[in-house]
Design an enzyme around this catalytic site. Structure first.
Site, PDB file in Angstrom:
ATOM      1  CE1 TYR A 103      41.640  27.479  58.942  1.00 46.47           C
ATOM      2  CE2 TYR A 103      39.973  26.656  57.451  1.00 46.47           C
ATOM      3  CZ  TYR A 103      40.818  27.657  57.847  1.00 46.47           C
ATOM      4  OH  TYR A 103      40.844  28.840  57.145  1.00 46.47           O
ATOM      5  CE  LYS A 124      51.227  36.636  67.685  1.00 44.89           C
ATOM      6  NZ  LYS A 124      52.112  37.823  67.616  1.00 44.89           N
ATOM      7  CG  ASP A 140      53.197  39.374  64.743  1.00 49.71           C
ATOM      8  OD1 ASP A 140      54.040  38.475  64.556  1.00 49.71           O
ATOM      9  OD2 ASP A 140      53.124  40.004  65.829  1.00 49.71           O
ATOM     10  CG  ASP A 186      42.302  31.120  54.776  1.00 48.33           C
ATOM     11  OD1 ASP A 186      42.132  30.965  53.552  1.00 48.33           O
ATOM     12  OD2 ASP A 186      41.547  31.790  55.500  1.00 48.33           O
ATOM     13  CG  ASP A 246      43.093  35.385  50.354  1.00 51.14           C
ATOM     14  OD1 ASP A 246      43.119  34.202  49.980  1.00 51.14           O
ATOM     15  OD2 ASP A 246      42.064  36.092  50.315  1.00 51.14           O
TER      16      ASP A 246
HETATM   17  C1  IPM Z   1      40.211  28.906  51.219  1.00 48.44           C
HETATM   18  C2  IPM Z   1      38.945  29.396  51.898  1.00 48.44           C
HETATM   19  C3  IPM Z   1      38.427  28.370  52.902  1.00 48.44           C
HETATM   20  C4  IPM Z   1      39.482  28.180  53.976  1.00 48.44           C
HETATM   21  C5  IPM Z   1      37.060  28.755  53.515  1.00 48.44           C
HETATM   22  C6  IPM Z   1      36.027  29.037  52.465  1.00 48.44           C
HETATM   23  C7  IPM Z   1      36.561  27.739  54.480  1.00 48.44           C
HETATM   24  O1  IPM Z   1      39.149  30.639  52.473  1.00 48.44           O
HETATM   25  O2  IPM Z   1      40.177  27.831  50.603  1.00 48.44           O
HETATM   26  O3  IPM Z   1      41.209  29.638  51.264  1.00 48.44           O
HETATM   27  O4  IPM Z   1      39.484  28.905  54.983  1.00 48.44           O
HETATM   28  O5  IPM Z   1      40.321  27.279  53.825  1.00 48.44           O
HETATM   29 MN    MN Z   2      41.034  31.545  51.954  1.00 50.21          MN
END
Ligand code: IPM
Ligand code: MN
Ligand code: NAD
Length: 379
Positions: free
Chosen positions: A137, A212, A245, A269, A273
């Site tokens: 990032y 990783k 992984d 990130d 999710d």
């Molecule tokens: C998050 C999002 C952001 C990230 C994107 C939109 C840049 O996916 O906040 O999880 O990757 O951090």
């Molecule tokens: Mn995200």
């Protein structure tokens, strides 16, 4: 009576819809817990960018920085190509205010179906601790024709500034792209130290570190060694490195086995999710971007253009992000009451009053109203 100036960026898509409900909950809590809220709303996002040609006006960071905390909905809009809003608004805020600690909790909730089989009585309670300033990032990269692909890339973070000079030569010549990831020891140590403390406070015996280093030994071998260094100050919590992984494989099979999971930025990130998907959905996944200056609270999800304007957005992630904000502000009783109110709402509601995401039929504002009723003891 404490009064908190809160900067609010509703943003794009479902952002304004869910932020509206989060503010309803905050306003219902304030009089009950003896504080007042002074929200300042900022119009930044796709609309502002398309109208003015700039993502943020001059002085925006100073204005935002004067607040006690920032509540953000989401940014991202199909009319704007991926990049400027995410880079110059969302990520820029995280970097400018050095919000190095990204907390992303995921737990099971009443009436929120878990898409995998859990052993009888088992629950999910995962806290992803994501390093929030470095890794891939850094936004250091380029593309073009090599040989001759050259870049001088300055960068700045709270802890340092620097410049990378890159040359990519290829034979035979071709179009190419690169991205440079950087990790530094102070940035890794500070987030690892916070993760160990959080694990210890939660009574965890193990802290998982998602890595990783087999495929990317320069970057993640360094991460592993640095996290192991941080572990020395926390003998009560055992460090377990797990290849990311393998973690992606194990989590859906036995999510109940994982507590605090420390991740470099990119893996954090993705794993957050995944954890959200295992425990009720993105509409229940809150997050806090914490630093020593302005901290920012936002749902894990994005602007969800596929459901924007339909009423189907679940505002609970934004509402629970306000809970993380209240904890950060020291209003722990209000934060606990908010989490309890969400739990009560989910537990007591007939299917039709649940969010669409949980196979219910309650539009976004209705969900917010029901949480307020739960806060006020009227549910
Ligand atoms: C998050 C999002 C952001 C990230 C994107 C939109 C840049 O996916 O906040 O999880 O990757 O951090
Ligand atoms: Mn995200
Ligand atoms: P997303 O999180 O917006 O949506 C992923 C899926 O989850 C979609 O099917 C969406 O409908 C669903 N979803 C998300 N939030 C929901 C909610 N509250 N209730 C019910 N369903 C919900 O991810 P995406 O589609 O990859 O990204 C859309 C845009 O958002 C892109 O522009 C992306 O860059 C941006 N984004 C912004 C942030 C942020 O501002 N923090 C985070 C992630 C993505």
């Amino acid at each position: 009576m404490p009064s908190y100036e809160i900067a609010v960026i509703p943003g794009d898509g479902i952002g304004p819809e869910v932020v509206c409900e989060a503010l309803k909950a905050l306003n219902a809590l304030a009089p009950r817990f003896g504080f007042t809220i002074d929200p300042r709303s900022y119009p930044f996002g796709a609309e502002y960018y398309l109208k003015t040609g700039e993502v943020l006006p001059k002085g925006a960071f100073d204005d935002l920085g004067a607040a006690r905390a920032l509540l953000l909905g989401a940014v991202g809009d199909p009319r704007v190509p991926p990049g400027p809003l995410e880079q110059e608004l969302l990520l820029a805020l995280r970097f400018r205010f050095d919000q190095y600690l990204n907390l992303r909790p995921s737990r099971t909730w009443p009436n929120a179906p878990v898409p995998v089989a859990l052993p009888e009585g088992a629950e999910i309670d995962i806290l992803v601790v994501r390093e929030n300033t470095e890794d891939f990032y850094m936004n250091l990269g380029g593309s073009g024709r090599a040989p001759g692909l050259r870049a001088e890339l300055p960068f700045e973070r709270g802890l340092y500034k620097g410049e990378a000079r890159i040359e990519v030569d290829l034979d035979p010549p071709t179009e190419a792209a690169f991205t440079l990831g950087i990790l530094t020891s102070p940035a890794t140590l500070r987030v690892a130290d916070r993760a160990f403390r959080l694990a210890s406070e939660r009574g965890e015996r193990v802290l998982y570190s998602a890595t990783k280093s087999n495929a990317l030994p320069h970057l993640y071998g360094f991460w592993d060694r640095t996290v192991a260094e941080a572990a020395k100050a926390h003998p009560g919590v055992r460090l377990r490195n797990i290849n990311v992984d393998n973690l992606a494989y194990q989590l859906p099979r036995s999510p109940q086995l994982y507590g605090v999971v420390l991740c470099p930025n990119l893996f954090g990130d993705i794993i957050s999710d995944l954890a959200a998907g295992l425990s009720g959905g993105l509409g229940l996944a809150a997050s806090g971007n914490i630093g020593d200056g302005l901290s920012m609270f936002e749902p894990v999800h994005g602007s969800a253009p596929d459901i924007a304007g339909t009423g189907k957005a679940n505002p609970l992630a934004a509402i629970l992000s306000v809970g993380l904000m209240l904890t950060h502000l020291g209003e722990k009783d209000a934060a606990a009451a908010l989490e309890k109110a969400v739990e009560t709402y989910l537990e007591k509601s007939p299917r039709v009053s649940l969010p669409y995401e949980l196979e219910g039929g309650a539009p976004c504002p209705k969900v917010g109203d029901l949480v307020v009723q739960a806060i006020e003891g009227r549910l």
